[in-house]
Design an enzyme around this catalytic site. Structure first.
Site, PDB file in Angstrom:
ATOM      1  N   CYS A 133      -1.256   6.253   8.831  1.00 57.44           N
ATOM      2  CA  CYS A 133      -1.603   5.118   8.433  1.00 57.44           C
ATOM      3  C   CYS A 133      -2.549   5.341   7.267  1.00 57.44           C
ATOM      4  CB  CYS A 133      -1.856   4.003   9.457  1.00 57.44           C
ATOM      5  SG  CYS A 133      -3.359   4.528  10.491  1.00 57.44           S
ATOM      6  N   ARG A 174       0.865  -1.084  -0.062  1.00 62.78           N
ATOM      7  CA  ARG A 174       0.039   0.008  -0.011  1.00 62.78           C
ATOM      8  C   ARG A 174       0.860   1.313  -0.033  1.00 62.78           C
ATOM      9  NH1 ARG A 174      -4.734   0.147   4.304  1.00 62.78           N
ATOM     10  NH2 ARG A 174      -5.259   1.718   3.034  1.00 62.78           N
TER      11      ARG A 174
END
Length: 276
Positions: A233, A182
């Site tokens: 995050c 990611r």
């Protein structure tokens, strides 16, 4: 902070319960693929533990433009804490059953609200079971507590936070807690755009845990995390795992609450792809 101020072992918690010492235990089961952990909680939890919903209690979705998990207000945490049976001065232990994400979010939110004695069960529910701890089923409804929080705005609470501008200014002192793929922008299962904040370093939250789900020794955490002033995050949840790890080795870093879900929704902000 020290490791002992951030984490509690299963044996320590068992000793506290056996001595009938005051403690509020919160079950914060949450996974990205299964955000509602109530059914799992009702199927078996640490005796006396109260279920906490990360989505409903540790986030406030009425805000827009602040990412997928905006921080709740201190007043809402105070009301929830009283509903959970937390009394003034009572130690709080939070736990989960998946990668310390739910418990670390609870640790950060409660600490940011001004609670001074909140610890994460190191290793989560599996550590409790491995240590011979019993489980009970059903729902716990405690007596109403009287806890008082010290901050109403957790974006300016007892723990430091960053906005997008502050996160961008940190460069390599900003850690990205998401999975490497990611971070590199190869896949993005949740947000509209893949990639990372330019200059940030990748420090996957799961890489800070051993095979038993417990946080790695201090020396390993220092080696993996290095110098850090901020963490983000996807939406401010797993970043709390990294922040807990940093706090356990004496580093007070800031959370970017909106994280990538906020950053990537602003077309005017730059996006980096590939490795660091």
């Amino acid at each position: 902070m020290t490791r002992e101020a951030v984490l509690i072992t299963a044996s320590e918690l068992a000793q506290r319960l056996a001595a009938d010492a005051p403690v509020a235990i919160l079950d914060v089961r949450w996974q990205l693929s299964e955000p509602d952990g109530r059914a799992a909680y009702e199927g078996g939890h640490i005796p006396g533990a109260v279920y906490v919903s990360l989505e409903d209690d540790l986030s406030d979705h009425k805000f827009s433009g602040r990412g997928r998990h905006p921080l709740p207000s201190g007043r809402s945490i105070e009301a929830a804490g009283r509903r959970w049976g937390i009394t003034e001065g009572t130690p709080v232990v939070v736990y989960d059953d998946w990668n310390r994400a739910g418990s670390s979010r609870a640790w950060w939110v409660l600490s940011a609200a001004g609670l001074r004695d909140v610890r994460i069960l190191d290793g989560g529910l599996s550590a409790w079971i491995a240590a011979g701890g019993e489980l009970e089923s059903g729902t716990v409804t405690p007596e109403h507590g009287d806890v008082v929080v010290g901050y109403d705005d957790l974006y300016a609470g007892a723990l430091p936070t960053l906005d997008a501008e502050g996160a961008a200014a940190l460069g390599a002192r900003l850690l990205d807690a998401r999975a490497p793929e990611r971070f590199r922008g190869e896949v993005e299962p949740v947000d509209a755009v893949g990639g990372h904040i330019p200059g940030a370093r990748n420090a996957p939250s799961t890489g800070l845990l051993g095979d038993d789900g417990r946080f790695l020794p201090d020396a390993d955490l220092v080696r993996l995390l290095g110098d850090a002033d901020g963490v983000y995050c996807g939406s401010g949840v797993t970043a709390s795992v990294v922040l807990a790890a940093l706090a356990s080795v004496g580093v007070d870093a800031a959370l970017y609450p909106g994280s990538w879900s906020e950053w990537s929704s602003n077309s005017g902000l730059p996006v980096a792809v590939g490795p660091e």
